[in-house]
Scaffold this motif. Structure first.
Motif, PDB file in Angstrom:
ATOM      1  N   ALA A  12       0.729  -1.166  -0.249  1.00  0.00           N
ATOM      2  CA  ALA A  12      -0.114  -0.114   0.150  1.00  0.00           C
ATOM      3  C   ALA A  12       0.914   1.196   0.161  1.00  0.00           C
ATOM      4  O   ALA A  12       0.628   1.846  -0.609  1.00  0.00           O
ATOM      5  N   ALA A  13       2.277   1.630   0.819  1.00  0.00           N
ATOM      6  CA  ALA A  13       3.159   2.269   0.652  1.00  0.00           C
ATOM      7  C   ALA A  13       3.676   3.046  -0.230  1.00  0.00           C
ATOM      8  O   ALA A  13       3.410   3.906  -1.263  1.00  0.00           O
ATOM      9  N   TRP A  23       0.896   3.440  -2.901  1.00  0.00           N
ATOM     10  CA  TRP A  23       0.855   5.277  -3.088  1.00  0.00           C
ATOM     11  C   TRP A  23       2.702   5.448  -3.060  1.00  0.00           C
ATOM     12  O   TRP A  23       2.291   7.232  -4.179  1.00  0.00           O
ATOM     13  N   ALA A  24       3.656   5.944  -3.018  1.00  0.00           N
ATOM     14  CA  ALA A  24       4.575   6.324  -3.740  1.00  0.00           C
ATOM     15  C   ALA A  24       4.716   7.084  -4.654  1.00  0.00           C
ATOM     16  O   ALA A  24       5.372   7.024  -5.336  1.00  0.00           O
ATOM     17  N   GLY A  78       2.172   6.775  -6.777  1.00  0.00           N
ATOM     18  CA  GLY A  78       1.027   7.107  -7.942  1.00  0.00           C
ATOM     19  C   GLY A  78       1.141   8.324  -7.838  1.00  0.00           C
ATOM     20  O   GLY A  78       1.776   9.284  -7.744  1.00  0.00           O
ATOM     21  N   GLU A  86      -0.882  10.795  -6.473  1.00  0.00           N
ATOM     22  CA  GLU A  86      -0.554  11.404  -5.577  1.00  0.00           C
ATOM     23  C   GLU A  86       0.507  11.208  -4.835  1.00  0.00           C
ATOM     24  O   GLU A  86       0.618  11.844  -3.745  1.00  0.00           O
ATOM     25  N   GLY A  87       1.055  10.443  -5.234  1.00  0.00           N
ATOM     26  CA  GLY A  87       2.472  10.308  -3.897  1.00  0.00           C
ATOM     27  C   GLY A  87       3.812  10.772  -4.384  1.00  0.00           C
ATOM     28  O   GLY A  87       3.942  12.269  -4.782  1.00  0.00           O
ATOM     29  N   GLY A 118       4.298  10.523   4.345  1.00  0.00           N
ATOM     30  CA  GLY A 118       2.558   9.824   3.954  1.00  0.00           C
ATOM     31  C   GLY A 118       2.569   8.392   3.456  1.00  0.00           C
ATOM     32  O   GLY A 118       1.280   7.484   3.414  1.00  0.00           O
ATOM     33  N   ALA A 119       3.788   7.896   3.368  1.00  0.00           N
ATOM     34  CA  ALA A 119       4.397   6.079   3.292  1.00  0.00           C
ATOM     35  C   ALA A 119       3.608   5.662   4.363  1.00  0.00           C
ATOM     36  O   ALA A 119       2.029   4.603   4.555  1.00  0.00           O
ATOM     37  N   ARG A 145       0.832   6.640   6.811  1.00  0.00           N
ATOM     38  CA  ARG A 145      -0.308   7.175   6.724  1.00  0.00           C
ATOM     39  C   ARG A 145      -1.027   6.029   6.297  1.00  0.00           C
ATOM     40  O   ARG A 145      -1.567   5.466   6.047  1.00  0.00           O
ATOM     41  N   GLU A 146      -0.413   5.794   4.344  1.00  0.00           N
ATOM     42  CA  GLU A 146      -1.559   5.128   4.135  1.00  0.00           C
ATOM     43  C   GLU A 146      -1.074   3.689   4.026  1.00  0.00           C
ATOM     44  O   GLU A 146      -2.032   3.499   3.826  1.00  0.00           O
ATOM     45  N   HIS A 181      -5.165   1.931   4.941  1.00  0.00           N
ATOM     46  CA  HIS A 181      -5.210   0.717   4.222  1.00  0.00           C
ATOM     47  C   HIS A 181      -5.780  -0.396   5.120  1.00  0.00           C
ATOM     48  O   HIS A 181      -6.476  -1.396   5.485  1.00  0.00           O
TER      49      HIS A 181
END
Length: 99
Positions: free
Chosen positions: A38-39, A42-43, A45, A47-48, A62-63, A65-66, A70
């Motif tokens: 998941a992290a 995000w990284a 993607g 928005e990452g 951010g990682a 949190r994601e 999840h």
């Protein structure tokens, strides 16, 4: 599940740790892979981290949190709100007990 130790009585008192089996195939290992995917998603993607040219601190925040979000959304982990609010404070650095 392992019995949770008592909370420390005062801020900055040692916080007792719960032993965690981190061996390959353990429940932790499986959660680590789910959260890590998941992290990473995000990284990489839109928005990452790469898309936004973030600082290392922003990438880590951010990682984490994601990954936590999840796992919570899947119902694989729970927040112990009562324990969190009852604690006099929280250690912000993890004590390294394994190499």
């Amino acid at each position: 599940m392992t019995e949770k130790p008592l909370l420390p009585a005062r801020m900055f008192d040692p916080w007792p740790r719960i032993p965690v089996d981190t061996s390959e195939g353990s429940d932790f290992h499986r959660l680590d892979r789910i959260a890590g995917n998941a992290a990473t998603g995000w990284a990489l993607g839109p928005e990452g981290a790469y898309a936004q040219n973030l600082t290392l601190a922003e990438v880590v925040d951010g990682a984490v949190r994601e990954a936590l979000l999840h796992l919570l959304e899947l119902g694989l982990i729970d927040i112990d709100s009562q324990r969190m609010h009852a604690a006099p404070g929280w250690p912000t650095h993890r004590e390294r007990t394994t190499p």
